[in-house]
Design a protein around this motif. Structure first.
Motif, mmCIF file in Angstrom:
data_model
loop_
_atom_site.group_PDB
_atom_site.id
_atom_site.type_symbol
_atom_site.label_atom_id
_atom_site.label_comp_id
_atom_site.label_asym_id
_atom_site.label_seq_id
_atom_site.Cartn_x
_atom_site.Cartn_y
_atom_site.Cartn_z
ATOM 1 N N ARG A 9 0.839 -1.200 0.000
ATOM 2 C CA ARG A 9 0.000 0.000 0.000
ATOM 3 C C ARG A 9 0.871 1.246 0.000
ATOM 4 N NH1 ARG A 9 -4.778 -0.410 4.040
ATOM 5 N NH2 ARG A 9 -5.784 0.784 2.403
ATOM 6 N N VAL A 12 -1.240 5.373 2.151
ATOM 7 C CA VAL A 12 -2.346 5.119 3.074
ATOM 8 C C VAL A 12 -1.921 5.621 4.452
ATOM 9 C CG1 VAL A 12 -3.790 3.345 4.134
ATOM 10 C CG2 VAL A 12 -3.103 3.131 1.741
ATOM 11 N N ASP A 116 -1.511 -1.123 -4.110
ATOM 12 C CA ASP A 116 -2.635 -0.195 -3.958
ATOM 13 C C ASP A 116 -2.052 1.181 -3.690
ATOM 14 O OD1 ASP A 116 -5.039 1.109 -3.307
ATOM 15 O OD2 ASP A 116 -5.086 0.244 -1.280
ATOM 16 N N ARG A 118 -2.816 5.130 -3.088
ATOM 17 C CA ARG A 118 -3.784 6.170 -2.766
ATOM 18 C C ARG A 118 -3.294 7.475 -3.360
ATOM 19 N NH1 ARG A 118 -7.065 5.996 1.954
ATOM 20 N NH2 ARG A 118 -7.200 3.807 1.457
#
Length: 125
Positions: A9, A12, A116, A118
């Protein structure tokens, strides 16, 4: 091999990750068995790309396809310098992308690695 997913990630907030961990702990306290979640986080894309370089993604793909190998055999298959591959393996082990088995061979324990990212919040117009 495990059919687990490693979540990488980017961007985040730490608070969000801590909140998810707190919810997991509450579920365990209630006697529930939450789905396993394995993740690593980076503040921004440049940090993630410093760890997961193109050569390291190539290494992960080769290991996943071949199964457990010695670092020397992996270096031979990739036609790369042993010392560089050894360093890449050490770094990827720190970030949970690669593990070493009881025989000393390295392998990728994940069926998937999901990245992922953001995006930053858009400034008000």
């Amino acid at each position: 091999m495990s059919e687990s997913i490693l979540h990488v990630r980017v961007g985040v907030p730490v608070e969000e990750s801590l909140g998810a961990a707190a919810e997991t702990m509450k579920a365990l306290d209630r006697g529930e068995a939450p789905e396993p979640y394995f993740g690593v986080g980076f503040e921004d894309m440049s940090q993630m790309l410093a760890v997961f370089t193109p050569k390291r993604w190539e290494l992960i793909g080769a290991l996943r396809a071949a199964g457990p190998l010695t670092v020397a055999e992996l270096a031979r298959r990739l036609r790369r310098n042993y010392k560089n591959v050894h360093g890449d393996i050490a770094e990827l082990m720190e970030w949970m992308a690669v593990e070493r088995d009881e025989a000393g061979k390295v392998f990728v324990p994940w069926s998937e690695i999901v990245v992922d990212m953001r995006l930053p919040h858009q400034a008000a117009a």
